[in-house]
Design a protein around this motif. Structure first.
Motif, PDB file in Angstrom:
ATOM      1  N   GLY A 115     -41.706 -12.867  35.101  1.00  0.00           N
ATOM      2  CA  GLY A 115     -40.608 -13.342  34.567  1.00  0.00           C
ATOM      3  C   GLY A 115     -40.427 -12.197  33.514  1.00  0.00           C
ATOM      4  O   GLY A 115     -39.804 -12.507  32.819  1.00  0.00           O
ATOM      5  N   ASN A 162     -47.150 -13.515  38.187  1.00  0.00           N
ATOM      6  CA  ASN A 162     -45.699 -13.931  38.132  1.00  0.00           C
ATOM      7  C   ASN A 162     -45.451 -13.926  36.381  1.00  0.00           C
ATOM      8  O   ASN A 162     -43.998 -13.825  36.549  1.00  0.00           O
ATOM      9  CB  ASN A 162     -46.014 -15.585  38.658  1.00  0.00           C
ATOM     10  CG  ASN A 162     -46.074 -16.204  40.174  1.00  0.00           C
ATOM     11  OD1 ASN A 162     -45.559 -14.584  41.062  1.00  0.00           O
ATOM     12  ND2 ASN A 162     -45.687 -16.751  40.496  1.00  0.00           N
ATOM     13  N   LEU A 217     -38.980 -19.562  38.132  1.00  0.00           N
ATOM     14  CA  LEU A 217     -40.648 -19.375  38.536  1.00  0.00           C
ATOM     15  C   LEU A 217     -41.408 -20.306  37.881  1.00  0.00           C
ATOM     16  O   LEU A 217     -42.413 -20.407  38.056  1.00  0.00           O
ATOM     17  CB  LEU A 217     -39.904 -17.814  37.700  1.00  0.00           C
ATOM     18  CG  LEU A 217     -41.880 -17.425  38.688  1.00  0.00           C
ATOM     19  CD1 LEU A 217     -42.440 -16.272  39.229  1.00  0.00           C
ATOM     20  CD2 LEU A 217     -41.568 -15.779  36.828  1.00  0.00           C
ATOM     21  N   VAL A 218     -41.159 -20.445  36.481  1.00  0.00           N
ATOM     22  CA  VAL A 218     -42.144 -21.300  35.579  1.00  0.00           C
ATOM     23  C   VAL A 218     -42.703 -22.597  36.323  1.00  0.00           C
ATOM     24  O   VAL A 218     -44.167 -22.827  36.276  1.00  0.00           O
ATOM     25  CB  VAL A 218     -41.609 -21.861  34.174  1.00  0.00           C
ATOM     26  CG1 VAL A 218     -42.065 -22.912  33.011  1.00  0.00           C
ATOM     27  CG2 VAL A 218     -41.175 -20.010  33.546  1.00  0.00           C
ATOM     28  N   LEU A 233     -36.258 -17.528  37.007  1.00  0.00           N
ATOM     29  CA  LEU A 233     -37.464 -17.746  35.373  1.00  0.00           C
ATOM     30  C   LEU A 233     -37.251 -19.314  35.100  1.00  0.00           C
ATOM     31  O   LEU A 233     -38.285 -19.471  35.297  1.00  0.00           O
ATOM     32  CB  LEU A 233     -36.977 -16.605  34.218  1.00  0.00           C
ATOM     33  CG  LEU A 233     -37.440 -17.325  33.130  1.00  0.00           C
ATOM     34  CD1 LEU A 233     -38.999 -16.326  33.544  1.00  0.00           C
ATOM     35  CD2 LEU A 233     -36.756 -16.366  31.889  1.00  0.00           C
ATOM     36  N   THR A 250     -45.141 -21.419  39.243  1.00  0.00           N
ATOM     37  CA  THR A 250     -46.003 -20.672  39.112  1.00  0.00           C
ATOM     38  C   THR A 250     -46.941 -22.143  38.130  1.00  0.00           C
ATOM     39  O   THR A 250     -48.508 -21.815  38.894  1.00  0.00           O
ATOM     40  CB  THR A 250     -45.735 -19.743  37.497  1.00  0.00           C
ATOM     41  OG1 THR A 250     -44.948 -19.014  38.036  1.00  0.00           O
ATOM     42  CG2 THR A 250     -47.343 -19.557  37.062  1.00  0.00           C
TER      43      THR A 250
END
Length: 168
Positions: free
Chosen positions: A124, A120, A91-92, A88, A95
């Motif tokens: 999350g 995405n 990912l942030v 996570l 993205t």
């Protein structure tokens, strides 16, 4: 449970695949991430430690390593909650760097990037669920409250015994 044995590798697969792709084309990923990284470093000047690498290619490689390592950990069920949180955390920024649909003028490209952004965001959500999944075991919070309650009752018993042992 069979559900976890199937769901975790499915969720992890996109991160492992994406991490491998980023390692194979670190330069291309770095070029795409550079505007976001430059903007972020400018806004966070003085907050980010000096020792943190700022080279986009290095950061892409670090991110790829996190995705592959945490993805494999999630897929195999090794520290799945921690692995989910690491994914996570990866990912942030990925993205925000790769799917800045709000900056795109071309409607078709804007829509494509918006879909990727929402995909995405959905991943999350899955990672948040995986991070909260205790595998059917009580959470750490529950166990801590239970231990505190037991310790309180034990202390109360010791106190009552001590009162009885004292002379009047």
């Amino acid at each position: 449970m069979i559900l976890r044995r199937v769901a975790r590798p499915l969720l992890a697969s996109i991160f492992i695949f994406g991490g491998i792709g980023a390692l194979r084309d670190a330069q291309g990923h770095a070029k795409a991430a550079e505007p976001f990284l430059t903007d972020s470093f400018d806004k966070l000047e003085g907050v980010i430690p000096e020792g943190l690498p700022r080279d986009p290619v290095t950061l892409v490689r670090i991110d790829a390593g996190v995705k592959i390592g945490a993805g494999l950990a999630l897929a195999t069920g090794k520290a799945p909650r921690l692995a989910s949180l690491l994914l996570l955390g990866s990912l942030v920024p990925t993205t925000l760097a790769a799917h800045r649909f709000w900056e795109i003028k071309d409607p078709a490209e804007r829509q494509q990037q918006q879909i990727q952004f929402i995909k995405n965001a959905s991943l999350g959500g899955g990672l948040l669920l995986a991070a909260a999944d205790t595998g059917g075991k009580p959470s750490l919070g529950w166990r801590a409250r239970r231990a505190a309650k037991k310790a309180g009752k034990a202390a109360e018993r010791v106190g009552k015994r001590a009162e009885k042992a004292l002379p009047n």
